[in-house]
Design an enzyme around this catalytic site. Structure first.
Site, PDB file in Angstrom:
ATOM      1  CG  HIS A 200      -2.215  -0.760   0.884  1.00  0.00           C
ATOM      2  ND1 HIS A 200      -2.990  -1.360   1.840  1.00  0.00           N
ATOM      3  CD2 HIS A 200      -2.825  -0.990  -0.286  1.00  0.00           C
ATOM      4  CE1 HIS A 200      -4.026  -1.943   1.246  1.00  0.00           C
ATOM      5  NE2 HIS A 200      -3.939  -1.727  -0.039  1.00  0.00           N
ATOM      6  CD  GLU A 445      -8.186 -11.313 -18.342  1.00  0.00           C
ATOM      7  OE1 GLU A 445      -7.409 -10.457 -17.890  1.00  0.00           O
ATOM      8  OE2 GLU A 445      -9.378 -11.386 -18.003  1.00  0.00           O
ATOM      9  CG  ASP A 469      -4.867 -11.717 -15.210  1.00  0.00           C
ATOM     10  OD1 ASP A 469      -4.203 -12.127 -14.239  1.00  0.00           O
ATOM     11  OD2 ASP A 469      -5.894 -11.039 -15.082  1.00  0.00           O
ATOM     12  CB  CYS A 516      -7.354  -3.124 -21.446  1.00  0.00           C
ATOM     13  SG  CYS A 516      -7.784  -4.799 -20.997  1.00  0.00           S
TER      14      CYS A 516
HETATM   15  C1  PEP Z   1      -5.219  -7.650 -17.459  1.00  0.00           C
HETATM   16  O1  PEP Z   1      -5.195  -8.772 -16.954  1.00  0.00           O
HETATM   17  O2  PEP Z   1      -4.353  -7.217 -18.239  1.00  0.00           O
HETATM   18  C2  PEP Z   1      -6.309  -6.716 -17.106  1.00  0.00           C
HETATM   19  C3  PEP Z   1      -6.429  -5.548 -17.697  1.00  0.00           C
HETATM   20  O3  PEP Z   1      -7.146  -7.105 -16.110  1.00  0.00           O
HETATM   21  P1  PEP Z   1      -6.817  -6.918 -14.537  1.00  0.00           P
HETATM   22  O4  PEP Z   1      -5.518  -6.200 -14.423  1.00  0.00           O
HETATM   23  O5  PEP Z   1      -7.967  -6.170 -13.975  1.00  0.00           O
HETATM   24  O6  PEP Z   1      -6.752  -8.343 -14.100  1.00  0.00           O
HETATM   25 MG    MG Z   2      -6.955  -9.508 -15.923  1.00  0.00          MG
END
Ligand code: PEP
Ligand code: MG
Length: 594
Positions: A200, A445, A469, A516
């Site tokens: 954190h 992912e 992921d 993303c």
């Molecule tokens: C990812 O896995 O790249 C993703 C955008 O999802 P999160 O980071 O929320 O698992």
């Molecule tokens: Mg993810």
């Protein structure tokens, strides 16, 4: 300047926890030892008054945490702002107070000792956990325990930090309360011996924009107050008592970062374009805590990922369909009419379990491979349907699309689509308005999803590469575990091959491909993936200006050529591939400090 004792005790490499470079004097922050907790026996007649003291301390601590939480909300946006709400939840848990009461009654011990023992027991449970993120939560418990004990003792003296000269805080470890308690104008940066980039304190440093390096080793034992330190929170390097040559080179890095940051301002309200005019939408990752004004400030062209699980995490329960409708509509309406938002259905599980109010049944030995996201939703259709209905209803207010996380087999996609169709039928029957053409996408992912991308593309409209992921599952490296962080390699050829397969299969079926994951925010990876064929990039809003700047400085052909060259290096280690891309980019865009 002091004579230096060889590089071994001067140059340190840790984990880059919060970007930016800073030079300044050291302030060594030493915590008071835990041995200072007084322990003594009480008389049976004192039990009642001791419990009253305990309850008063809980109340006082609670109100202090609330003020800290409000202070944090004033200073930062985003999920980090809720850190102290997690602390408040621990304090509100009746089991914690009851355990302390029982200790006083059964062991006839004073309240300080009872709190110390109970918080140590709780912290030990977290410390023994395999998951790095959960292990880090032990520090939160110590943080609360210390605060309670100080309140009992009436010794809550202000934290000792630099009093006049802005300094770099060097500590063995910092708790979130300590990180926020230092006066901002006196803090140049943080360096800690222990900790990970997911602690954190690291999250807070990033949110506050203070450069930080963690997991450095034993600097707090070696450094003394006033010694000069160079801290590079981007590379993770820290130099104690630098030589003149080191200072000169550091100042050059600092200068080019400054010039570069100043050059970003002019791009804020422009589209993502290459130098030769190819449009690359640069869109934002958001959640229910994101201030939508941030998106305008950086010139985001829409929302590529709305992480809905933060609604659950902030409400500590499942939001009702109407509450979800309100939250989704708020974001949809906040966007200009030509922009779109991609709403991801619930991605709870893995590291996102605690505090969501969701009952996952038994504790899983391996939650990242367990009942997570779409798997959980397909086993809990009522929750899934309430969410899909809310998303569909919000679609009548603007342009949105749905994305399914963690798809690993084709059946999941088919079943998820069936749930969406069922919800559409229901809403039609109820005469409720929604967009009949809402698009459905798949997060890629998990390696299996990339490998069957052609089949998935036939049942969906677009792909979003969740590289956070995808890297974790392809390389079998826990994305939150600092110990194996060096194996977490975005440019690993195995990952790049899976991205390639996804792009080829998606484009063959006319699907757009977004990224993303965090790689979208790394200009080196973004340019490479653009050259590989990715159509749009979604990232934390703060990263958009840098990525926009880099794209605006290259031609489309530069990216295509880079990707083509890298395909010939798939037999090389990831580090070499990444360095090659970085080198090539710094030749094309020399003014960007990669
Ligand atoms: C990812 O896995 O790249 C993703 C955008 O999802 P999160 O980071 O929320 O698992
Ligand atoms: Mg993810």
């Amino acid at each position: 300047m002091k004579a230096n004792a060889g590089n071994l005790n001067r140059i340190f490499k840790g984990l880059a926890a919060s970007h930016g470079q800073v030079a300044g004097p050291v302030f060594v922050f030493r915590k008071k030892g835990r041995e200072q907790v007084p322990g003594y026996k009480i008389d049976a007649t004192q039990i009642e008054s001791e419990i009253t003291r305990l309850e008063n301390a809980f109340e006082l601590t609670h109100s202090q945490i609330h003020s800290l939480s409000a202070e944090l909300r004033r200073r930062v946006d985003g999920p980090e702002a809720s850190i102290f709400e997690g602390h408040a939840m621990i304090l509100e848990d009746p089991a914690v107070l009851n355990k302390c009461r029982d200790k006083i009654t059964d062991d006839l011990c004073n309240a300080e000792l009872a709190v110390y023992q109970v918080s140590s027991e709780y912290a030990a449970v977290f410390e023994g956990m395999e998951d790095e993120y959960l292990r880090e939560r032990a520090n939160d418990i110590y943080d609360i325990g210390h605060r309670l004990i100080h309140n009992l003792l009436g010794t809550n003296e202000p934290l000792v930090g630099p009093s006049a000269k802005p300094s770099i805080i060097v500590a063995d470890e910092l708790s979130p309360s300590e990180t926020i308690a230092f006066p901002r104008h006196l803090i140049l940066g943080f360096v800690t011996d222990r900790g990970s980039t997911t602690s954190h304190a690291s999250l807070l440093s990033r949110a506050l924009g203070i450069p930080a390096v963690v997991g450095i080793g034993n600097l707090s034992e070696i450094a003394s107050n006033g010694e000069m330190l160079l801290l590079d929170g981007t590379s993770g390097q820290v130099i104690l008592n630098p030589t003149d040559i080191e200072i000169k080179s550091f100042n050059q890095t600092l200068e080019s970062s400054r010039t570069f940051n100043a050059s970003l301002g002019g791009l804020r309200h422009k589209q993502g374009l290459t130098r030769d005019g190819a449009h690359i939408p640069l869109i934002a990752n958001v959640d229910s805590n994101t201030a939508m004004s941030e998106l305008y400030a950086v010139g985001a062209e829409g929302v590529g990922l709305y992480r809905t699980e933060y609604l659950w995490l902030s409400m500590k329960r499942e939001p009702t369909e109407d509450e979800q409708l309100e939250a989704y509509t708020k974001v949809v309406r906040a966007l200009p009419p030509n922009q779109e938002i991609t709403i991801r259905v619930l991605d709870l599980g893995g590291d996102k379990i605690m505090g969501s109010g969701v009952d996952f049944g038994h504790i899983e030995a391996n939650p990242f491979l367990g009942n997570r996201s779409i798997r959980y939703l397909l086993r809990n259709r009522d929750i899934f349907k309430r969410q899909v209905r809310a998303i569909l209803r919000a679609s009548s207010h603007g342009s949105l699309q749905i994305v399914y996380p963690m798809i690993s087999v084709l059946e999941e996609l088919i079943e998820a689509n069936a749930v969406v169709d069922e919800c559409k039928d229901e809403l039609r029957g109820e005469g409720v308005l929604f967009d009949e053409n809402v698009k459905r996408g798949v997060m890629i992912e998990v390696p299996s999803a990339a490998l069957i991308a052609d089949a998935l593309a036939q049942e969906s409209d677009f792909f979003s590469l969740g590289t956070n992921d995808l890297i974790q599952y392809t390389l079998a490296v826990d994305r939150l575990n600092g110990t194996v962080a060096r194996l977490y390699q975005p440019a690993h050829p195995a990952v790049l091959r899976l991205i390639d397969m996804t792009i080829v299969a998606g484009h063959e079926h006319g699907s757009r491909i977004a990224v993303c994951g965090e790689t979208a925010a790394d200009p080196v990876m973004a340019v490479l993936m653009y050259g590989m064929g990715v159509d749009e990039f979604s990232m934390t809003p703060q990263s958009i200006p840098v990525v926009k700047k880099v794209f605006s400085s290259i031609d489309r052909s530069d990216a295509l050529k880079l990707a083509e060259d890298v395909r010939n290096f798939y037999n090389r280690p990831a580090g070499e591939i990444y360095q090659y891309c970085r080198q090539r980019l710094s030749e094309i865009v020399p003014d960007v400090p990669f």
